[in-house]
Motif scaffolding. Structure first.
Motif, short mmCIF file in Angstrom:
data_model
loop_
_atom_site.label_atom_id
_atom_site.label_comp_id
_atom_site.label_asym_id
_atom_site.label_seq_id
_atom_site.Cartn_x
_atom_site.Cartn_y
_atom_site.Cartn_z
N ASN A 119 0.93 -0.94 0.07
CA ASN A 119 -0.12 -0.06 -0.09
C ASN A 119 0.94 1.11 -0.12
OD1 ASN A 119 0.82 0.00 2.52
ND2 ASN A 119 -0.91 0.68 3.46
N ARG A 120 1.90 1.27 0.99
CA ARG A 120 2.90 2.37 0.94
C ARG A 120 3.27 2.88 -0.44
NH1 ARG A 120 5.83 3.46 4.89
NH2 ARG A 120 3.63 3.39 5.79
N PHE A 121 3.78 1.98 -1.00
CA PHE A 121 4.48 1.93 -2.34
C PHE A 121 3.33 2.44 -3.47
CE2 PHE A 121 6.50 0.86 -6.01
CZ PHE A 121 7.78 0.56 -5.51
N THR A 122 2.28 1.99 -3.57
CA THR A 122 1.19 2.33 -4.47
C THR A 122 0.80 3.75 -4.19
OG1 THR A 122 -0.53 1.16 -3.13
CG2 THR A 122 0.22 0.14 -4.93
N GLU A 123 0.48 4.03 -2.87
CA GLU A 123 0.24 5.32 -2.33
C GLU A 123 1.01 6.52 -3.05
OE1 GLU A 123 -0.47 5.57 1.74
OE2 GLU A 123 -1.71 3.80 1.55
N ALA A 124 2.28 6.07 -2.63
CA ALA A 124 3.33 6.99 -3.51
C ALA A 124 3.22 7.23 -5.00
CB ALA A 124 4.79 6.57 -2.83
N MET A 125 3.07 6.00 -5.61
CA MET A 125 2.98 5.98 -7.02
C MET A 125 1.80 7.00 -7.47
SD MET A 125 2.13 2.82 -9.38
CE MET A 125 0.35 3.15 -9.03
N THR A 126 0.60 6.82 -6.80
CA THR A 126 -0.42 7.47 -6.90
C THR A 126 -0.13 9.09 -7.00
OG1 THR A 126 -1.97 5.90 -6.06
CG2 THR A 126 -2.82 8.29 -6.11
N LEU A 127 0.65 9.40 -5.88
CA LEU A 127 0.92 10.94 -5.65
C LEU A 127 1.74 11.38 -7.02
CD1 LEU A 127 1.69 11.21 -2.03
CD2 LEU A 127 -0.24 12.22 -3.15
N PHE A 128 2.80 10.59 -7.40
CA PHE A 128 3.61 10.91 -8.40
C PHE A 128 2.77 11.00 -9.47
CE2 PHE A 128 6.83 8.75 -5.57
CZ PHE A 128 6.98 9.88 -4.87
N ALA A 129 1.85 9.92 -9.92
CA ALA A 129 1.07 9.92 -11.17
C ALA A 129 0.25 11.05 -11.16
CB ALA A 129 0.16 8.65 -11.15
N VAL A 130 -0.52 11.37 -10.04
CA VAL A 130 -1.32 12.55 -10.18
C VAL A 130 -0.73 13.90 -10.38
CG1 VAL A 130 -3.00 13.90 -8.80
CG2 VAL A 130 -3.07 11.18 -8.79
N ALA A 131 0.65 14.00 -9.92
CA ALA A 131 1.40 15.11 -10.08
C ALA A 131 1.64 15.33 -11.62
CB ALA A 131 2.58 15.09 -9.32
N CYS A 132 2.08 13.93 -11.96
CA CYS A 132 2.28 14.19 -13.49
C CYS A 132 1.15 14.68 -14.43
CB CYS A 132 2.96 12.84 -14.02
SG CYS A 132 4.38 12.31 -13.40
N ALA A 133 0.10 14.04 -13.78
CA ALA A 133 -1.31 14.38 -14.70
C ALA A 133 -1.65 15.72 -14.58
CB ALA A 133 -2.33 13.57 -14.03
N GLY A 134 -1.36 16.22 -13.30
CA GLY A 134 -1.57 17.76 -12.97
C GLY A 134 -0.88 18.66 -13.84
N ILE A 135 0.11 18.35 -14.28
CA ILE A 135 1.04 19.19 -15.48
C ILE A 135 0.07 19.50 -16.50
CG2 ILE A 135 2.89 19.45 -16.74
CD1 ILE A 135 4.43 17.77 -14.37
N PHE A 136 -0.43 18.47 -17.08
CA PHE A 136 -1.20 18.69 -18.36
C PHE A 136 -2.11 19.62 -18.79
CE2 PHE A 136 1.54 14.65 -19.04
CZ PHE A 136 2.18 14.89 -20.12
N PRO A 137 -3.11 19.71 -17.69
CA PRO A 137 -4.06 20.99 -18.10
C PRO A 137 -3.34 22.04 -18.16
CG PRO A 137 -4.79 19.21 -16.33
CD PRO A 137 -3.50 18.77 -16.70
N LEU A 138 -2.38 22.38 -17.44
CA LEU A 138 -1.81 23.68 -17.57
C LEU A 138 -1.01 23.77 -18.83
CD1 LEU A 138 -0.37 23.53 -13.83
CD2 LEU A 138 -2.07 25.14 -14.83
N LEU A 139 -0.37 22.82 -19.42
CA LEU A 139 0.49 22.71 -20.39
C LEU A 139 -0.71 23.02 -21.68
CD1 LEU A 139 3.34 20.39 -19.86
CD2 LEU A 139 3.29 22.70 -19.37
N HIS A 140 -1.58 22.22 -21.56
CA HIS A 140 -2.52 22.21 -22.58
C HIS A 140 -2.98 23.49 -23.01
CE1 HIS A 140 -5.91 20.66 -24.77
NE2 HIS A 140 -6.95 21.58 -24.36
#
Lengths: 461, 218, 1000
Positions: A119-140
């Protein structure tokens, strides 16, 4: 849900039904896990992985700088295909970000113990993935500095955002999801940070970890509050798993574009999200597990269960594809019919069939337990699924826009080098964050793992 | 083992959280203040000019009508800035030697225009039309303030979109009889809102569409 | 308006150093950046360089204020250029300067545009235009509604000329042997030269000009030729009317001009004649033609037959179109003549016998109410045949009238050009004065014009641009643009139109009148004086009054040629005409760059060509059959070999192209031109010889294996069975007017929407547009008019290829039927201004919103560029600024921008606004007068420009308005109505009027 075989027993294939290798002691677990962040030197492979991630990250900076200088014209988008990689990548990353909360929150509420090791691992991964996702609406936008006009605040123009637009809903959905995931992750991390603090030799490390441990003393009161808070957050996070990607899917289903305008999107997107999320977890866990010899904590049982989930969600996604095609025919709507035909046999037909192979054919391998328990095969299947889910978003976004209502306005879409650089760049960001995480944070929940040793059948209260 | 947090940490953290919240709202508040302050809006800040022209003297003192200089206020989107020879109609007789009028005489002699500093300046994507406001009974004062009391002219209102909308949403608050438009001394009657509504109907003002974007943006 | 004699341009007195200032200023301007670049005009007004420049340029500014002419002074552009647009955003505004006039010209009210009537020329023929100026800047061209040729409309060229005015690549200095010199220096040289010529009676003097119809110029030439009896004047156009004139000569034994009246014609046969778009009177013809295409027309719908080698605007309107090699037309005409009882050769009919028979029968039935017309691309013999046929059908004097020719004696440009070159070669001519033109580039390739030029002792060229020919000239004089000049010219019907300047020549250009005057006498007169002196001597009744009227009308009423009765010569027995076998090469002027003169005009370059939708290029147009035979794809480069010369050029497959004809559009592949035109297209003149000016057989085509990237704006020409364009026949319509709507699925109910259908009540105005597909000829003029009105940028070939063109209104083309002879339909598509607009609900910031008159507004300064609206627009009419498309404009280029429309910057969505700036202007005027806007008082840019009056805009709440009436017609439909978008732009279904006796 996935039923656990009775613990202790091995199944007929003789692979361990245990969630933790036998013979573990409290001290052993703590020592083993804390030793990774506390190590003076990470293994050579770590440097290698980090270097790759960092290099890609630098490429992201380059691509973004050029974007801000020139505008979105550097991408392949055009009229009619006004949305391109930025949106495809956004949806893909958000999807990946789903496994974490699913595992930690929903499995927790469902009393599934097999979340403990990962769980620890996947939660971290979640955060990083959402961070990556969050960039795109801005760049878009190509002009991120006007992004805040979407936010409701009393401005000098006496205007408010247009709340009928799904894009406004996105802002709230994604930011909420990120915040809750972050809190959930950090809350779970507290006792472990304390353990690291206690194991640390150098005063500096002690101070740093001590600071982030927020003075955790492990008193009964601490534990009691911690547990209740943890459950509460889990309760909060669980619906988010469903809501976030539903809202993201509204970006499409609310529009009238054939291929977007469909009521099946929310469930179908959520299933797809969990599908890709687990695939990404496996893609990361399998090598790390090998690299840090964590087979004892992340037993084959975990991989097996995750594979099962992938299989289930995979079938859901396949069903989604089927229904889409069926409705296109059943609706009798000529635009829908043409859209489906164009998807399969139009200029991007090969992408569609690639999708079918990656997302529908390949996952069927998971019916076989041998595949589910063979790390190499499982890794490859998961990898195929990750690619497949990206391709799915490409098919939805591009082929729908490319030929909609007006034949005279039909066009093509060809991504430019900058499109690819931005995609690879966010992968770099993801990897960089991930490697920093496994270097400095206990990547497996110490406290919860210890519970497995203490009373394997006891459920966290 | 050694704790780096002692008891006080709890208090500190509570205070810390409180401060954080305060800081957050504080910055928001400061931002708002800056946006609405004369520093940004230039409201009430007398603007330096190549010639220190005094509306107070010319309008209040001499009682010259706005339209004598701002000729096209009733006919054009642009009220008009007097050409040099308008100044010279009087100043070829009066204050012929006055030093402060040197730039004006220069301008006429050389044919080089006087370059005034703009006081009321809308963004270029806003299409304001003086004539329609004047014709529908919006007084100069409503936007420009008591110009007759300005020795050096300053901006009376922020000219922010919100400010425009305030009036476009409730024009009855500002509208006045057409023939009072240029009157600096006119004051709102007690029943302004009622009288205003009557004027709106009398002048066929389509209040419903005053807040349409296309009214000002093209 | 009274004109003052003082229109003398000071540059002729002062040193030309003022020009150097301009370049410095321009450099300075180019250094200025930022979105608010429009302010730079005001800023620049203050720079000392500029002030000095102004005061050296216009010393007279102070002295001549009472007169109206002064409005044209450059100074005025700089004055009060306030509400100029530009997207300046954000918090603290920089302090702006406000620059009043020193003395304000009386007729000018800052902020109010002025309109002046003047004349635009193409190949010497006048069209009347109205020019809008803002503070002295010409920004927009409209057709002159009173002018007998325009009738209010314009051509695409007319719309684009204002861009040429501000072209930074214009010739800007007098050049002597390529080095900057002065007009005075030139005058003194001419003094000597002409004295020398005078001694030999001008034996060595030659004048080369395009076709000239200007009475003033003709009188000047008469004077010149009187003073220099042995001098010669050569008039020549690369794509002129030689064949037309020769044909008339053959048919009537004298020079006459032929004028049609298609309003009276029930049956029309066009033999390779594109009379709707490339004829000097096409604007008028298109209007006449369209009045007979409306289903409700009183005298019934006309029927159009067209036989032509490659699809033309006219061909697409045909009820029966025969794609036929250009070389086969004569045989067809002759066969037709035979069937009409004239001495013709029926053998030429070949497999088209049936077609000809049906046409002949139809023409006979409509004798006296029919018209046959041949195109300038056909030889004189065909024109002669056509005259005889019209005579035989009794059309002469009814649908076809004849007038005296512009020149008393026959003008044959080709012959006189040959003669000119011969004289130079033989040395008998040693001095050549060229008024515009570019013979080095566009003379037939078998005439080596450049070699001849090198032989000359003295060669002078007056031109707005420096081109291939300039290089060979000893003296190059910058010409004044038409919008900078005084002059006159005749329209095709003979009406004298006056040219008056809207702005002082930006670069001190001269007019042809001034140049000829300089050859005749010194000191010279300015062109204003020349024109006025001539006309005051023409004993017009009450000259002052007539003159003022002429200037405000733009033309002198009642100067049209009178129609004359002609006696036709005995029809020659044409015998055994057979088209040459093998492949045929056909030359046509390019729809956008014409003979090459508009190649540096970005608006025209980016205007999609009809049918191909090509931009920025020309191609070898080939038939699908030929493509199949030669295994060719669009963009495959072929080598064309024609009469011993070769040209490498990519092909474009054009449905409806005659099987064995390859069509080349002239005007591309220029060697020396400006930044826009350089490196575009392929030079078709390289194959054009004097014996095959328009077409010739014996073409070889070879595939090279190379390919070339084209940029097109439409890639799919099949309507895919969707209810986008509705078509039928007039016969069907007569039997059941509602037959179209019967075929299609009904619109959903008003309430079938998630949102309240009564969100907007539309109690005031309710704007709507109706586009008549019956009359739309697909000429693209609306697109370019919109571009000029709404500050729409051009994006260049590469961006077009990426699908990022910016036109707010596009003309879609759809093909139906077989590849070899398809039916082509045009459909102009602006924003539909849907009442349930899909774009509005998805915009997160409310940058595209509804107003309560039904406009779907785009608020540029609110747009953050999510592009969601475009995805959700089923009509795909939205355009996005993917890059900063307005970057790098010089200060002079910026002057073309319309100050009433925001200039959009990068990252902003835009689209058709129904010309909201015009609506606002009209509303303000109306409200000031406490009245409603009258129907027809308010026209959109596309509507104003349309030659066929296919576009009508107005208030749908007013049952009497034209648009309401059109909406009520049974043919009216909303595109993709089944989506419940409730479009405000509606269409009238297209009817054709096929001949029942003819299959297909």
């Amino acid at each position: 849900m996935i039923g656990d075989p009775p613990p202790g027993k091995s199944d007929q294939h003789g692979n361990p039904g245990e969630l933790i290798a036998p013979g573990q002691t409290y001290a052993g677990i703590t020592g083993r896990i804390t030793s990774i962040p506390l190590a003076k030197q990470p293994p050579r492979a770590w440097y290698f992985g980090f270097a790759i991630g960092f290099a890609l990250l630098m490429m992201l900076f380059l691509a973004v700088t050029w974007l801000l200088v020139k505008g979105v014209g550097i991408w392949g988008i055009n009229m009619p295909v006004a949305w391109g990689f930025a949106i495809v990548n956004f949806v893909w990353w958000i999807g990946i970000g789903h496994a974490g909360t699913f595992i930690s929150a929903i499995l927790l509420l469902l009393f599934q113990q097999w979340r403990t090791g990962i769980n620890r691992f996947t939660e971290a991964m979640t955060l990083f993935a959402v961070a990556c996702a969050g960039i795109f609406p801005l760049l878009h936008l190509g002009r991120p500095w006007v992004f805040w006009w979407i936010l409701p605040y009393p401005d000098t123009m006496g205007l408010w955002p247009q709340f009928r637009s799904p894009l406004v809903w996105d802002v709230f959905a994604v930011s909420t999801y990120f915040t809750v995931s972050l809190l959930f992750w950090y809350l779970g991390l507290l006792p472990d940070l304390a353990s690291v603090r206690d194991m640390a030799e150098t005063p500096l490390k002690r101070k740093i970890y001590g600071f982030f441990a927020l003075g955790w003393r492990g008193s009964a009161a601490h534990w009691q509050r911690h547990q209740s808070a943890y459950l509460l957050l889990a309760g909060l996070a669980a619906p988010l798993v469903l809501s976030v990607h539903s809202v993201v899917s509204f970006d499409f289903s609310v529009a009238i574009v054939p291929g977007w305008h469909s009521t099946i999107f929310p469930p179908y997107f959520v299933a797809g999200a969990i599908f890709s999320g687990f695939a990404m977890v496996l893609n990361i866990i399998i090598p790390i597990r090998k690299l840090y010899r964590l087979e004892g904590f992340i037993t084959t049982r975990y991989l097996n269960n995750m594979a099962n989930i992938m299989l289930v969600t995979g079938e859901m996604v396949a069903y989604g594809y089927l229904i889409e095609a069926f409705m296109a025919w059943y609706s009798g709507d000529k635009f829908e019919e043409y859209m489906m035909h164009n998807r399969a046999f139009g200029p991007y037909g090969w992408v569609f069939w690639g999708l079918m192979v990656l997302n529908v054919a390949v996952p069927q391998l998971l019916w076989s337990r041998r595949v589910r328990t063979n790390t190499v095969l499982l890794f490859l299947v998961a990898f195929a699924i990750n690619i497949g889910m990206w391709v799915e978003r490409f098919v939805i976004v591009i082929t729908s826009l490319q030929r909609d209502f007006m034949p005279s306005a039909w066009g093509m879409y060809t991504p430019t080098a900058w499109d690819w650089a931005t995609l690879a760049g966010t992968v770099g960001l993801f990897l960089t964050l991930l490697f920093l995480f496994i270097r400095f944070v206990p990547m497996i929940s110490i406290s919860e793992t210890r519970e497995l040793v203490a009373e394997p059948k006891k459920i966290p209260a | 083992m050694a704790q780096i947090f002692n008891q006080s940490a709890n208090t500190i953290s509570r205070v810390g959280i409180l401060c954080a919240l305060l800081a957050l709202s504080g910055t928001g508040w400061i931002a708002a203040e800056v946006f609405w302050s004369p520093y940004t809006t230039m409201v009430g800040v007398p603007r330096e000019q190549p010639v220190p022209f005094s509306h107070k003297h010319h309008v209040d003192g001499l009682g010259i009508d706005c339209r004598y200089c701002h000729v096209s206020a009733e006919t054009s989107r642009f009220a008009g800035v007097p050409p040099t020879d308008t100044c010279m109609t009087c100043h070829s007789q009066l204050w012929k030697q006055a030093a402060m009028l040197e730039p004006v005489r220069q301008s006429l002699a050389t044919g080089k225009a006087i370059r005034w500093n703009r006081v009321n300046d809308l963004p270029d994507f806003v299409y304001f039309d003086h004539s329609i406001h004047v014709n529908k009974g919006i007084g100069c004062v409503s936007c420009h303030g008591q110009v007759d009391q300005m020795p050096l002219t300053w901006k009376q209102n922020t000219l922010y979109m919100k400010w425009c909308l305030d009036c476009h949403r409730a024009p009855e608050k500002e509208i006045r009889p057409r023939d009072e438009v240029f009157d600096m001394k006119w004051r709102k009657p007690a029943d302004q809102e009622k009288a205003g509504r009557e004027l709106l109907t009398a002048y066929h003002v389509q209040t419903s569409r005053l807040t349409n974007c296309s009214v000002c943006h093209r | 308006m009274p004109m003052n004699r003082h229109d003398h341009h000071p540059i002729s007195e002062t040193e030309d150093s003022g020009r150097i200032d301009i370049s410095r200023i321009r450099r300075r301007l180019e250094e200025m950046h930022g979105l608010n670049y429009w302010r730079s005009l005001d800023e620049i007004a203050g720079t000392p360089e500029f002030q000095d420049f102004l005061h050296r340029e216009f010393p007279s500014a102070a002295s001549e204020l009472k007169d109206e002419v002064s409005r044209r002074h450059f100074l005025k552009i700089m004055g009060a250029s306030l509400a100029l647009t530009g997207m300046a955003a954000c918090t603290r505004q920089p302090v702006e300067k406000i620059v009043p006039y020193v003395k304000q010209p009386p007729e000018l009210v800052p902020g109010k545009p002025l309109h002046y009537a003047t004349t635009a020329l193409l190949d010497g023929f006048a069209t009347g235009i109205l020019v809008t100026t803002h503070e002295g800047r010409p920004t927009k061209i409209e057709g002159n509604p009173d002018h007998p040729i325009n009738l209010g409309a314009t051509t695409a060229f007319g719309q684009a000329m204002v861009l040429d005015l501000y072209d930074p690549d214009r010739a800007q200095t007098v050049l002597n042997a390529g080095k900057p010199a002065s007009w005075e220096a030139f005058l003194s040289v001419m003094n000597l030269e002409m004295r020398a010529q005078r001694e030999k009676k001008g034996a060595g003097l030659r004048i080369l000009s395009g076709c000239v119809t200007s009475p003033v110029f003709h009188s000047q030439m008469r004077a010149l030729l009187a003073a220099f009896p042995l001098a010669k004047w050569c008039q020549r156009e690369p794509v002129g009317l030689d064949t037309v004139r020769l044909g008339a000569q053959i048919a009537f034994g004298r020079a006459v001009e032929t004028l049609y009246n298609f309003e009276k014609a029930d049956v029309i046969l066009a033999l390779d004649a594109d009379f709707l778009s490339t004829h000097p009177a096409s604007l008028r013809y298109a209007r006449q033609f369209s009045t007979r295409r409306r289903p409700d027309t009183a005298d019934g719908m006309n029927r159009l037959y067209v036989a032509e080698p490659s699809s033309s605007i006219t061909g697409a309107m045909a009820d029966h179109r025969l794609s036929l090699a250009a070389g086969g037309i004569e045989a067809l005409a002759s066969a037709l003549a035979h069937r009409l009882g004239l001495p013709g050769d029926d053998g030429g009919a070949g497999e088209h016998g049936g077609w000809i028979a049906a046409v002949a029968a139809d023409l006979k039935r409509a004798a006296g109410r029919s018209a046959v017309i041949a195109g300038k691309g056909q030889p004189a013999s065909v024109h002669a045949l056509v005259h005889w046929i019209n005579g035989a059908l009794g059309n002469a004097g009814k649908t076809v009238v004849y007038t005296n020719a512009f020149d008393s004696e026959l003008v044959n440009g080709m012959e006189s050009l040959k003669k000119l070159v011969a004289d130079i070669e033989s040395g008998s001519a040693d001095m050549l004065v060229m008024l515009g033109g570019n013979p080095v580039y566009d003379a037939p390739v078998d005439i080596d014009f450049s070699k001849a030029l090198e032989k000359l002792k003295m060669c002078v060229r007056l031109g707005v641009d420096e081109n291939e020919t300039s290089r060979f000239c000893h003296w190059h004089i910058p010409a004044a643009h038409e919008l900078e000049s005084w002059g006159d010219a005749r329209a095709f019907d003979g009406t004298v139109s006056i040219t008056q300047p809207l702005i002082e020549p930006l670069y001190g250009g001269k007019t042809p009148l001034e140049l000829i005057d300089a050859l005749l006498r010194q000191p010279t007169r300015n062109s204003y004086t020349i024109v006025r002196d001539y006309w005051s001597a023409q004993n017009l009744p009450d000259f002052e009054k007539t003159w003022r009227k002429a200037l405000s009308d733009g033309f002198i009423a009642g100067t049209a040629f009178e129609t004359i009765a002609v006696t036709s010569a005995e029809p020659a027995r044409t015998s055994n005409i057979r088209p040459g076998g093998g492949l045929e090469l056909v030359f046509r002027p390019d729809p956008s760059v014409w003979d090459g003169r508009f190649v540096n005009n970005a608006w025209l370059q980016e205007l999609p060509r009809p049918f191909t939708k090509l931009t920025w290029d020309n191609a070898a147009l080939i038939s699908p059959a030929l493509a199949q035979r030669e295994q060719l794809q669009n963009g495959d480069v072929v080598e064309l070999e024609f009469r011993g010369r070769t040209l490498r050029i990519p092909v474009w497959i054009l449905p409806g192209q005659a099987e064995n004809s390859v069509t080349l559009h002239l005007g591309y592949g220029r060697q020396k031109t400006g930044r826009v035109g350089t490196g575009t297209g392929f030079n078709a003149y390289a194959l054009r010889t004097s014996d095959a000016l328009w077409f010739g057989s014996g073409l070889q085509i070879r595939k090279t294996g190379e390919t070339y990237p084209f940029s097109t704006t439409q890639r799919h020409f099949n309507v895919e069975g969707r209810d986008i364009i509705r078509e039928g026949t007039w016969q069907e319509f007569q039997s059941d007017p509602h037959f179209m709507s019967a075929r299609t699925e009904p619109e959903p109910g008003r309430d079938d929407t998630l949102y309240s259908p009564d969100e907007f009540k539309y109690t005031g105005y309710k704007w709507g547009m109706s586009i008549d597909l019956n009359t739309c000829i697909g000429c693209n003029t609306c697109a370019i008019a919109c571009q000029a009105e709404n500050n729409i940028p051009t994006v260049g070939k590469d961006q077009v290829a990426r699908g990022r063109e910016m036109h707010w209104i596009r003309v879609d083309a759809y093909y139906r039927g077989g590849l070899d002879d398809p039916e082509i339909s045009h459909q102009p598509v602006p924003c539909m201004h849907c009442e349930n607009a899909p774009c509005e609900v998805v915009c997160p910031v409310g940058a595209t919103v509804h107003d309560d008159e039904g406009l779907n507004m785009q608020v540029y300064n609110r747009c953050i560029g999510t592009r969601y609206c475009s995805n959700n627009c089923p009509y795909k009419v939205r355009r996005f600024n993917f890059l900063e498309f307005n970057a790098g404009m010089t200060s002079v280029q910026k002057m073309v921008k319309n100050p009433d429309v925001t200039v959009r910057s990068r990252g902003v969505m835009e689209k058709c606004t129904y010309c909201t700036q015009r609506i606002n202007a009209a509303r303000i005027t109306a409200e000031k007068e406490d009245r409603k806007i009258r129907d027809g008082e308010l026209v959109t840019a596309c509507q104003a420009a349309c030659p066929a009056e296919a576009i009508v805009f107005g208030d749908l709440n007013d049952p009497a308005s034209r648009v309401s009436k059109l909406r009520a017609q049974p043919l009216s439909y909303g595109m993709l109505g089944e989506l419940n978008t409730r479009p405000r732009t509606s269409y009238l279904g297209k009817l054709r009027n096929p001949n029942p006796e003819m299959k297909s």
